[in-house]
Design a protein around this motif. Structure first.
Motif, PDB file in Angstrom:
ATOM      1  N   ARG A  51     -34.097  47.604  18.888  1.00  0.00           N
ATOM      2  CA  ARG A  51     -33.885  46.571  19.837  1.00  0.00           C
ATOM      3  C   ARG A  51     -32.714  47.380  20.572  1.00  0.00           C
ATOM      4  O   ARG A  51     -31.683  47.579  20.131  1.00  0.00           O
ATOM      5  N   LYS A  52     -32.779  47.541  21.973  1.00  0.00           N
ATOM      6  CA  LYS A  52     -31.787  47.887  23.061  1.00  0.00           C
ATOM      7  C   LYS A  52     -31.814  46.728  23.901  1.00  0.00           C
ATOM      8  O   LYS A  52     -32.513  45.822  23.932  1.00  0.00           O
ATOM      9  N   ARG A  53     -30.634  47.098  24.611  1.00  0.00           N
ATOM     10  CA  ARG A  53     -30.310  45.783  25.770  1.00  0.00           C
ATOM     11  C   ARG A  53     -29.810  46.544  27.010  1.00  0.00           C
ATOM     12  O   ARG A  53     -28.899  47.376  26.893  1.00  0.00           O
ATOM     13  N   GLU A  68     -28.744  42.062  31.291  1.00  0.00           N
ATOM     14  CA  GLU A  68     -28.726  42.123  29.710  1.00  0.00           C
ATOM     15  C   GLU A  68     -29.820  41.151  28.911  1.00  0.00           C
ATOM     16  O   GLU A  68     -29.612  40.412  28.274  1.00  0.00           O
ATOM     17  N   LYS A  69     -30.926  41.889  29.058  1.00  0.00           N
ATOM     18  CA  LYS A  69     -32.123  41.528  28.177  1.00  0.00           C
ATOM     19  C   LYS A  69     -32.478  42.622  27.293  1.00  0.00           C
ATOM     20  O   LYS A  69     -32.085  43.737  27.423  1.00  0.00           O
ATOM     21  N   VAL A  70     -32.925  42.212  26.289  1.00  0.00           N
ATOM     22  CA  VAL A  70     -33.556  43.191  25.283  1.00  0.00           C
ATOM     23  C   VAL A  70     -34.717  43.703  25.600  1.00  0.00           C
ATOM     24  O   VAL A  70     -35.499  43.236  26.061  1.00  0.00           O
TER      25      VAL A  70
END
Length: 157
Positions: free
Chosen positions: A70-72, A61-63
């Motif tokens: 901005r997505k994850r 779960e990183k951007v």
């Protein structure tokens, strides 16, 4: 929580303020247990216990930026050289895996350039090998074990 299409794993749980949390070995903290998190934690244990990927090569779960948005991502597995080997998209069990799910992971992968993709809702798993040169992908029966990918990386050096 619902039984998933993974081997059985042992998890640590915590109850706080009427919310159940599950311990994430990658992030080293308790995370609120949602159906999607239940799938994500099974994927993490699958990578560690079945496929033998080192915990140090897994990220959760990183951007990332995709077309300025901005997505994850859910889970990535790195190669020892820092490139991304596997990109994994997790959905809750009640979410049907459809073309939109593959479109989402494909958009993420235009930025990340992972060699392998995995899409799962915990019940159905799909694995792909990317062919960037020909701009296509091939479905696989399963992901490679870490030992196999490590040998492949050594042969490329």
């Amino acid at each position: 929580m619902q039984k998933l299409n993974f081997p059985s794993y042992t998890f640590r749980f915590k109850n706080s303020e009427n919310k159940v949390s599950i311990f994430d070995a990658i992030r080293k903290k308790f995370i609120i247990l949602t159906p999607e998190e239940w799938v994500r934690q099974h994927v993490i244990h699958f990578l560690l216990d079945e496929k033998k990927y080192p915990i140090s090569l897994i990220n959760v779960e990183k951007v990332l930026m995709v077309n300025g948005l901005r997505k994850r991502y859910d889970v990535v597995v790195f190669n020892p050289n820092g490139t991304i080997l596997i990109l994994i998209e997790c959905k809750a069990p009640e979410v049907k895996i459809a073309q939109a799910t593959f479109d989402q992971i494909a958009r993420y992968n235009m930025t990340l350039e992972a060699e392998f993709l995995m899409v799962t809702n915990g019940l159905n798993h799909y694995f792909c090998l990317m062919d960037f040169e020909n701009e296509k992908y091939e479905f696989l029966k399963e992901l490679p074990d870490y030992v196999l990918t490590k040998k492949n990386m050594e042969n490329k050096i």
